[in-house]
Each structure stands twice: as C-alpha cells, then as structure tokens.
Design a protein around this motif. Structure first.
Motif, PDB file in Angstrom:
ATOM      1  N   SER A   1       0.871  -1.200   0.145  1.00 41.76           N
ATOM      2  CA  SER A   1      -0.162   0.090  -0.012  1.00 41.76           C
ATOM      3  C   SER A   1       0.974   1.231   0.076  1.00 41.76           C
ATOM      4  O   SER A   1       0.494   2.281  -0.782  1.00 41.76           O
ATOM      5  N   SER A   2       1.898   1.434   0.845  1.00 40.75           N
ATOM      6  CA  SER A   2       2.725   2.532   1.009  1.00 40.75           C
ATOM      7  C   SER A   2       4.045   2.569  -0.108  1.00 40.75           C
ATOM      8  O   SER A   2       4.477   3.611  -0.190  1.00 40.75           O
ATOM      9  N   GLU A   3       4.409   1.522  -0.366  1.00 43.83           N
ATOM     10  CA  GLU A   3       5.927   1.689  -1.034  1.00 43.83           C
ATOM     11  C   GLU A   3       5.858   1.193  -2.536  1.00 43.83           C
ATOM     12  O   GLU A   3       6.754   1.408  -3.203  1.00 43.83           O
ATOM     13  N   ALA A   4       4.823   0.297  -3.047  1.00 42.19           N
ATOM     14  CA  ALA A   4       4.957  -0.594  -4.255  1.00 42.19           C
ATOM     15  C   ALA A   4       4.685   0.323  -5.206  1.00 42.19           C
ATOM     16  O   ALA A   4       5.098  -0.020  -6.642  1.00 42.19           O
ATOM     17  N   ARG A   5       4.207   1.632  -5.336  1.00 42.10           N
ATOM     18  CA  ARG A   5       3.909   2.307  -6.606  1.00 42.10           C
ATOM     19  C   ARG A   5       2.969   1.635  -7.532  1.00 42.10           C
ATOM     20  O   ARG A   5       3.383   1.684  -8.665  1.00 42.10           O
ATOM     21  N   LEU A   6       1.964   0.859  -7.190  1.00 41.40           N
ATOM     22  CA  LEU A   6       1.210   0.305  -8.146  1.00 41.40           C
ATOM     23  C   LEU A   6       0.261   1.137  -9.116  1.00 41.40           C
ATOM     24  O   LEU A   6      -0.214   2.088  -8.276  1.00 41.40           O
ATOM     25  N   THR A   7       0.079   0.657  -9.936  1.00 42.37           N
ATOM     26  CA  THR A   7      -0.897   1.267 -11.046  1.00 42.37           C
ATOM     27  C   THR A   7      -2.394   1.108 -10.303  1.00 42.37           C
ATOM     28  O   THR A   7      -2.480   0.102  -9.625  1.00 42.37           O
ATOM     29  N   PRO A   8      -3.344   1.839 -10.783  1.00 41.85           N
ATOM     30  CA  PRO A   8      -4.767   1.453 -10.263  1.00 41.85           C
ATOM     31  C   PRO A   8      -5.110  -0.021 -10.662  1.00 41.85           C
ATOM     32  O   PRO A   8      -5.701  -0.696  -9.646  1.00 41.85           O
ATOM     33  N   SER A   9      -4.781  -0.554 -11.973  1.00 43.66           N
ATOM     34  CA  SER A   9      -5.360  -1.741 -12.215  1.00 43.66           C
ATOM     35  C   SER A   9      -4.181  -2.786 -11.470  1.00 43.66           C
ATOM     36  O   SER A   9      -4.755  -4.021 -11.166  1.00 43.66           O
ATOM     37  N   GLY A  10      -2.919  -2.423 -11.302  1.00 45.68           N
ATOM     38  CA  GLY A  10      -2.239  -3.219 -10.354  1.00 45.68           C
ATOM     39  C   GLY A  10      -2.566  -3.462  -9.199  1.00 45.68           C
ATOM     40  O   GLY A  10      -2.577  -4.457  -8.467  1.00 45.68           O
ATOM     41  N   ARG A  11      -3.305  -2.461  -8.578  1.00 48.81           N
ATOM     42  CA  ARG A  11      -3.588  -2.513  -7.141  1.00 48.81           C
ATOM     43  C   ARG A  11      -5.067  -3.447  -7.145  1.00 48.81           C
ATOM     44  O   ARG A  11      -5.121  -4.513  -6.071  1.00 48.81           O
TER      45      ARG A  11
END
Length: 381
Positions: A41-51
C-alpha cells in the motif's frame, strides 16, 4: 468474484470471507499478510489496475487456505499423506533450474506438479473436467500476464500445463521472496530477511500433501530458487529431501535476475527504478552466497547434488541422467526420448532473446567479477 481494490488486511480478509463463507478469524498467517499489505500500500507504486490485481491475488491466497481446510475436514488422511524423498531443484536465480525442472517433468517415473496444480492445490479427487477448467483458467491468467509483461516470456516462459515454481505454495502464507521480486516493498523485504519460515514451510508441505493425495506418482519434484535462502527450514520440514543445486557465475546471474525483476514489476507499476533493483538483488545474492557453505552443511550427507550450468547446457541429457541416478529413478528410453523431443521443440531462444547489461541496473561488471571470484572458484562455474 473479487470485490475489493483495497490493499488493507481487513478488506482482503473480508473479501475472501465473502467468497468462501468462512469467518475471517479462520484464516492463517494474517500477521504476514498485514506486513505484506502495508508495504504494498505504501511503497509499491502500483497502478490502479495493479492494485486491483494484487488485492485479488492476496484474496485468492486466503481462498486457497479455506478450500484446503474444507478438503482436510472431509479427508483428514491428507494430514498424514506421505511425501517420501521429495526432490527440490534450487540454486541462484537464472542458473538453469527451469530447464532441469522441465526435463524432469518428462520422466514418467516422477511426479512434477504443473502450474495450474500449484495455483489450485486444494481440489478434490476424481474430477477431470474440473481439472481441465482450472488449467484453462490458469492459462488465461498466464496469457493476460504475458500481455502486460511482454518481456517475461523470453526470460521465464510460463504455461499452465507445464511445471512452475513452488513459491506459489509458500506464497499462500504471505512469506515468500517472490513478493519482493514482483513488487517494490523494502520494508517487507527487511522483515522477511530475518524470519524463521518453519511454520510457513509446514504449510507448504500440507498443500503438497493435498496435491499428492489427489494424484500420486513417483518421487515429487519441485523447483524454486528462493529455497536457497531458507535451507534450514526446508530441511527441517523435508528432512529426507534430495536437493539439486545449480551453479552459474553470479556475475551473469545477478543482472539477469534484475532484468527478470523489471519485467514482472512493470506488469503492476509504471515507476520501476532499475538502479534500486540492482542494489536490492546484489545485496540479496551477496547475502545467500556469504552463507552458502554454512547452509549446505545443514543438508545430510548424500542428499545434495551440485550441477554446473555449463554442463547442463553442453549435455542436458547426460546431466539429467546424472540427476536421475542421484534421486534413484534411473533414466529410461521413453524418458530420454521425451526429453530430447522437448529440447528440439523448445530452443533457448524460442520465445525471444533475453538481453541485459549490468550497467542498466547501476552495476559494474568488473566489480561483479571481483565480488564473486571465490564462488566461481569453489563451484568451478
């Protein structure tokens, strides 16, 4: 159907509980999940689709837990199902473990679970039509993953009906290095580095028992480079395991590992720092090589076979025959014929050429050569 996109333990657990109808408190390894979800949640820099995809994957791991609990409730004999002399292929990443695994899968005297099985370890016996559906679903997952990670197939080719790494079993405990390969989660990586994974490996074994209960066979063969970082726990849970350890010059494998990491992270993030990845995997591989002698001493005498990558590439059939002798399942004519067919049909460059340079990851080739000189000398690689 996954209904959450939140990377919070409570939301993921609630989603899995809704999907399975089991109470939230029945799930296991939630402290591990909390560590993982927090980092994601805080570090991975995911895209919305990645989340969305990651939340679904974590919920799916809890669903596997619920299905396994229900399966064991109906068939308690699973908890005592034998796992005699399992074969575990390991070594640094990018050392030829996948080739060994795929060739051994063509030996009819060995039981080598396919990717779809590892994704679905908690299924009942005797339903071939369901197995086909699960394999098809797994292949759709692979096809979609390859679409969003287009560099992956020529680095590590996936097929639902071929064998794959058993990190998928350990991943259902939320304590696996595969997560730090897939995502930027330094806090989780630091937490995982110092953990004793004995309980997690026991759950790995329980899932394997369910797989073998569903379909028996000869000695089971599993593969995962990450076992190299947890030899003590691995041998503690599988004391009669036969380990096959591959060796290749780390000056080559470190940048290759970084390239793989970039390929999988770009599937879920559009902010991938190659130099940070270079530092991460140089540190992780330095760590395991630094303790390689001590960890090998934990393996009982006669239960570890060293295999050089150079020998595997020069003479794959001869190398596999040596491995078969070691594990007590000699090479047969039909097995050799099937392996030779596989080699003819699956050249090293069939799915593309994997190109990488250490400088892309902030690494220096001369430094890598100096740093790993002792390893090369020790294992003649």
């Amino acid at each position: 159907m996954v209904t959450t996109t939140e990377l919070a333990t409570e939301a993921i657990v609630a989603d899995a509980a809704a999907r399975t109808g089991v109470p939230p408190e029945s799930f296991q390894f939630l402290a591990n999940l909390d560590r993982l979800a927090s980092g994601l949640s805080s570090e991975a820099r995911l895209t919305p689709s990645g989340r969305r995809a990651v939340a679904g994957a974590l919920s799916a791991a809890l669903v596997v837990q619920a299905r396994l609990a229900r399966l064991i409730e109906r068939h308690p004999e699973i908890t005592g199902w034998p796992v005699p002399r399992p074969v575990l292929v390991t070594g640094l990443l990018r050392t030829g473990t996948t080739l060994v695994h795929n060739l051994l899968a063509h030996h009819p005297g060995l039981r080598v679970p396919a990717l779809w099985e590892l994704m679905n370890p908690a299924e009942d016996r005797g339903d071939p039509e369901r197995y086909r559906r699960l394999a098809d679903e797994a292949q759709r997952y692979v096809d979609e993953y390859n679409r969003i990670a287009p560099d992956l197939p020529h680095i590590h080719y996936l097929d639902a009906r071929r064998p794959d790494e058993c990190h998928r079993l350990l991943g259902n405990t939320f304590a696996s290095m595969v997560y730090e390969m897939r995502y930027r989660i330094p806090s989780y990586s630091g937490w995982l580095r110092g953990r004793d994974l004995t309980e997690e490996y026991r759950y790995h074994r329980r899932q394997l028992q369910a797989l073998l209960w569903r379909e028996a066979g000869g000695p089971v063969v599993l593969k995962c480079p990450f076992h190299l970082w947890s030899v003590a726990e691995l041998i503690g849970v599988y004391p009669d395991a036969r380990l096959i350890q591959l060796h290749r010059d780390p000056a080559r494998t470190v940048p290759s590992t970084c390239s793989l990491c970039v390929a999988v992270r770009e599937a879920r993030s559009d902010q991938v720092d190659r130099h940070e990845i270079g530092r991460q995997w140089l540190d992780r591989i330095d760590q395991v090589i630094g303790g390689v002698t001590a960890s090998r001493e934990l393996v009982p005498s006669g239960q570890l076979l060293d295999v050089r990558y150079a020998d595997l590439i020069a003479d794959p059939i001869g190398t596999i025959a040596r491995i078969c002798d070691f594990i007590g399942v000699p090479m047969t004519g039909p097995a050799e014929s099937a392996m030779r067919s596989y080699l003819r049909e699956n050249s090293q460059t069939k799915h593309g050429v994997h190109r990488y340079r250490p400088e892309v990851f902030g690494l220096d080739g001369a430094d890598l050569n100096r740093r790993f000189a002792q390893y090369r000398q020790t294992f003649d690689c």
